[in-house]
Design an enzyme around this catalytic site. Structure first.
Site, PDB file in Angstrom:
ATOM      1  N   ARG A 120     -10.160  10.469 -12.085  1.00  0.00           N
ATOM      2  CA  ARG A 120      -9.511  10.551 -10.620  1.00  0.00           C
ATOM      3  C   ARG A 120      -8.799   9.113 -10.583  1.00  0.00           C
ATOM      4  O   ARG A 120      -8.008   9.178  -9.206  1.00  0.00           O
ATOM      5  CB  ARG A 120     -10.366  10.932  -9.564  1.00  0.00           C
ATOM      6  CG  ARG A 120     -10.927  12.178  -9.701  1.00  0.00           C
ATOM      7  CD  ARG A 120     -12.116  12.683  -8.771  1.00  0.00           C
ATOM      8  NE  ARG A 120     -11.783  12.188  -7.334  1.00  0.00           N
ATOM      9  CZ  ARG A 120     -12.646  11.715  -6.783  1.00  0.00           C
ATOM     10  NH1 ARG A 120     -13.855  11.342  -6.785  1.00  0.00           N
ATOM     11  NH2 ARG A 120     -12.115  11.143  -5.296  1.00  0.00           N
ATOM     12  N   LYS A 121      -8.976   8.138 -11.110  1.00  0.00           N
ATOM     13  CA  LYS A 121      -8.626   6.675 -10.845  1.00  0.00           C
ATOM     14  C   LYS A 121      -7.104   6.342 -11.309  1.00  0.00           C
ATOM     15  O   LYS A 121      -6.863   6.768 -12.557  1.00  0.00           O
ATOM     16  CB  LYS A 121      -9.615   5.796 -11.362  1.00  0.00           C
ATOM     17  CG  LYS A 121     -10.990   5.964 -10.738  1.00  0.00           C
ATOM     18  CD  LYS A 121     -11.899   4.911 -11.241  1.00  0.00           C
ATOM     19  CE  LYS A 121     -13.405   5.116 -10.840  1.00  0.00           C
ATOM     20  NZ  LYS A 121     -14.123   4.258 -11.385  1.00  0.00           N
ATOM     21  N   ASP A 178       0.829  -1.189   0.081  1.00  0.00           N
ATOM     22  CA  ASP A 178      -0.103  -0.111   0.335  1.00  0.00           C
ATOM     23  C   ASP A 178       0.878   1.175  -0.085  1.00  0.00           C
ATOM     24  O   ASP A 178       0.401   2.263  -0.674  1.00  0.00           O
ATOM     25  CB  ASP A 178      -1.016  -0.116   1.348  1.00  0.00           C
ATOM     26  CG  ASP A 178      -1.876   1.099   1.267  1.00  0.00           C
ATOM     27  OD1 ASP A 178      -2.323   1.310   0.147  1.00  0.00           O
ATOM     28  OD2 ASP A 178      -2.548   1.505   2.376  1.00  0.00           O
TER      29      ASP A 178
END
Length: 249
Positions: free
Chosen positions: A213-214, A168
């Site tokens: 936005r992805k 992450d």
């Protein structure tokens, strides 16, 4: 909050008898003047500590890879120009605050003690030891990661949650480098083989695609020679307005 910080600096100034700096407290440059004129205690230091630099716990393999990527990084000349490779080393401390309104100034004060939570273990080598190198042109990042004994899951091996945390962190670093502040929307992980504690591995990420936005990013965790695949993952990040986030919006 600004008034409170101003009061703190005024108190420091009165203790050190430097009236010449009083008039400029409202301007960021006054912080530089105060810092150069007064030897501030460490808790008032404005310089964030970079935890991605070598320390005594780093293995010879981690140091070797660090040097390998470091020589490919940009260097700043005496004239202030960047020269060199396409890679850059990303410092490891909390950088999010600077995106808030007024954050560029406040972050210089608050970030001096703010750390990514992966750096909250004070003992070198006990937790997450890593450094991230980014290639913005190629839209990818490489992380050199060494796991300490506090990250143990299965006996002698890294906990899967610690691996997920690093995935992450590195995929998010790439997404943020390409588009500014982001949040994780989805993280899909396939564990292939456990990572031995104390070993050095590579976490490689690259941008697959983007839609508005992805940001869709893929990741793999391998041995340093690439012969063993430990983990594969895909991630989805969304660009955000961090000022609204900090205000609870």
């Amino acid at each position: 909050m600004t008034r409170g910080l101003g009061g703190l600096f005024r108190g420091v100034q009165s203790l050190t008898s430097l009236p010449a700096t009083r008039a400029g407290l409202g301007h960021p440059s006054a912080c530089v003047s105060l810092r150069t004129m007064v030897a501030l205690p460490s808790f008032l230091s404005f310089e964030p500590r970079d935890f991605s630099l070598p320390n005594s716990s780093w293995s010879s393999e981690m140091l070797r890879l660090y040097e390998q990527y470091s020589i490919q990084c940009e260097v700043e000349t005496e004239g202030g120009e960047n020269r060199g490779g396409q890679w850059q080393r990303l410092p490891s401390y909390n950088r999010s605050l600077k995106y808030a309104t007024g954050g560029n100034y406040l972050s210089k004060i608050i970030q001096s003690k703010a750390r990514l939570f992966t750096r909250n273990i004070r003992d070198p080598g006990a937790g997450f030891e890593y450094v991230v190198f980014a290639n913005k042109e190629e839209k990818r990042c490489v992380c050199i990661f060494q796991a300490g004994h506090r990250l143990e899951g299965p006996p002698g091996h890294v906990h899967g949650g610690a691996t997920a945390t690093m995935i992450d962190t590195v995929t998010g670093s790439l997404a943020a480098l390409l588009s500014g502040p982001v949040m994780t929307a989805n993280l899909n992980i396939n564990y292939r083989s456990a990572i031995p504690l104390g070993s050095t591995v590579l976490i490689e990420t690259s941008l697959d695609s983007e839609e508005g936005r992805k940001k869709f990013i893929s990741c793999k965790v391998t041995s340093t020679d690439g012969s063993k695949l430990h983990t594969e993952a895909t991630a989805l990040f969304l660009s955000i307005n961090i000022s609204h986030l900090l205000q609870g919006g």
